[in-house]
Design a protein around this motif. Sequence first.
Motif, PDB file in Angstrom:
ATOM      1  N   ALA A  40       1.591   6.311 -62.242  1.00  0.00           N
ATOM      2  CA  ALA A  40       1.829   6.773 -60.882  1.00  0.00           C
ATOM      3  C   ALA A  40       0.491   6.887 -60.162  1.00  0.00           C
ATOM      4  N   PRO A  41       0.498   6.833 -58.838  1.00  0.00           N
ATOM      5  CA  PRO A  41      -0.755   6.942 -58.078  1.00  0.00           C
ATOM      6  C   PRO A  41      -1.532   8.197 -58.446  1.00  0.00           C
ATOM      7  N   GLY A  42      -2.795   8.010 -58.757  1.00  0.00           N
ATOM      8  CA  GLY A  42      -3.657   9.147 -59.073  1.00  0.00           C
ATOM      9  C   GLY A  42      -3.468   9.730 -60.452  1.00  0.00           C
ATOM     10  N   LYS A  43      -2.629   9.096 -61.258  1.00  0.00           N
ATOM     11  CA  LYS A  43      -2.368   9.613 -62.603  1.00  0.00           C
ATOM     12  C   LYS A  43      -2.726   8.576 -63.662  1.00  0.00           C
ATOM     13  N   GLN A  44      -2.887   9.050 -64.881  1.00  0.00           N
ATOM     14  CA  GLN A  44      -3.178   8.147 -65.982  1.00  0.00           C
ATOM     15  C   GLN A  44      -1.908   7.419 -66.425  1.00  0.00           C
ATOM     16  N   ASN A  83      18.322   5.115 -65.739  1.00  0.00           N
ATOM     17  CA  ASN A  83      19.427   5.734 -65.014  1.00  0.00           C
ATOM     18  C   ASN A  83      19.001   7.080 -64.460  1.00  0.00           C
ATOM     19  N   SER A  84      19.783   7.585 -63.530  1.00  0.00           N
ATOM     20  CA  SER A  84      19.517   8.903 -62.932  1.00  0.00           C
ATOM     21  C   SER A  84      18.060   9.020 -62.494  1.00  0.00           C
ATOM     22  N   LEU A  85      17.607   8.025 -61.793  1.00  0.00           N
ATOM     23  CA  LEU A  85      16.197   7.981 -61.398  1.00  0.00           C
ATOM     24  C   LEU A  85      15.849   9.120 -60.453  1.00  0.00           C
ATOM     25  N   LYS A  86      14.630   9.595 -60.599  1.00  0.00           N
ATOM     26  CA  LYS A  86      14.111  10.693 -59.787  1.00  0.00           C
ATOM     27  C   LYS A  86      12.872  10.204 -59.023  1.00  0.00           C
ATOM     28  N   PRO A  87      12.551  10.860 -57.922  1.00  0.00           N
ATOM     29  CA  PRO A  87      11.344  10.457 -57.187  1.00  0.00           C
ATOM     30  C   PRO A  87      10.091  10.473 -58.061  1.00  0.00           C
ATOM     31  N   GLU A  88      10.044  11.382 -59.026  1.00  0.00           N
ATOM     32  CA  GLU A  88       8.860  11.449 -59.898  1.00  0.00           C
ATOM     33  C   GLU A  88       8.782  10.293 -60.883  1.00  0.00           C
TER      34      GLU A  88
END
Length: 114
Positions: A40-44, A83-88
Motif C-alpha cells: 500500500a502507499p507509504g507502507k512496506q 472476497n469481502s474487500l475492504k478499503p484497507e
Amino acid sequence: QVQLVESGGGLVQAGGSLRLSCAASGSIFSIATMGWYRQAPGKQRELVARSTSGGTTNYADSVKGRFTISRDNAKNTVYLQMNSLKPEDTAVYYCNSAPVIFAWGQGTQVTVSS
C-alpha cells in the motif's frame, strides 16, 4: 530465470470480489512455495497468503477468511480470490516465491472504494 506476470486487479466497491492471477515462466514454479504480497502507499510490502507446492496454505490475519490462494502447477499459475474487500485492501499486489527468490513482476493494482 522465472518471470512473473500478475493480472486481474481493478476498482471495486467495498464488499466486492476480485480474482488475481499470476502466470510464471519456468519449471521451478511447481516445486516452489508461492505467495501473494501487497504494498500500500507509504507502507512496506507484506506477505498476505502463501501456498506450498502441495497446496498447504497460510494467510495473514488481516485477510484470513476473506482471501483464498490456489495454484495450478500444470499451468504455472497461482491465484488469489479476494472476497469481502475492504478499503484497507487497496494496494499493488504481487506474486513471488516465499521466501522471495524471483525478480518482482509489475504487480496489479487493486483499489477498493468505500
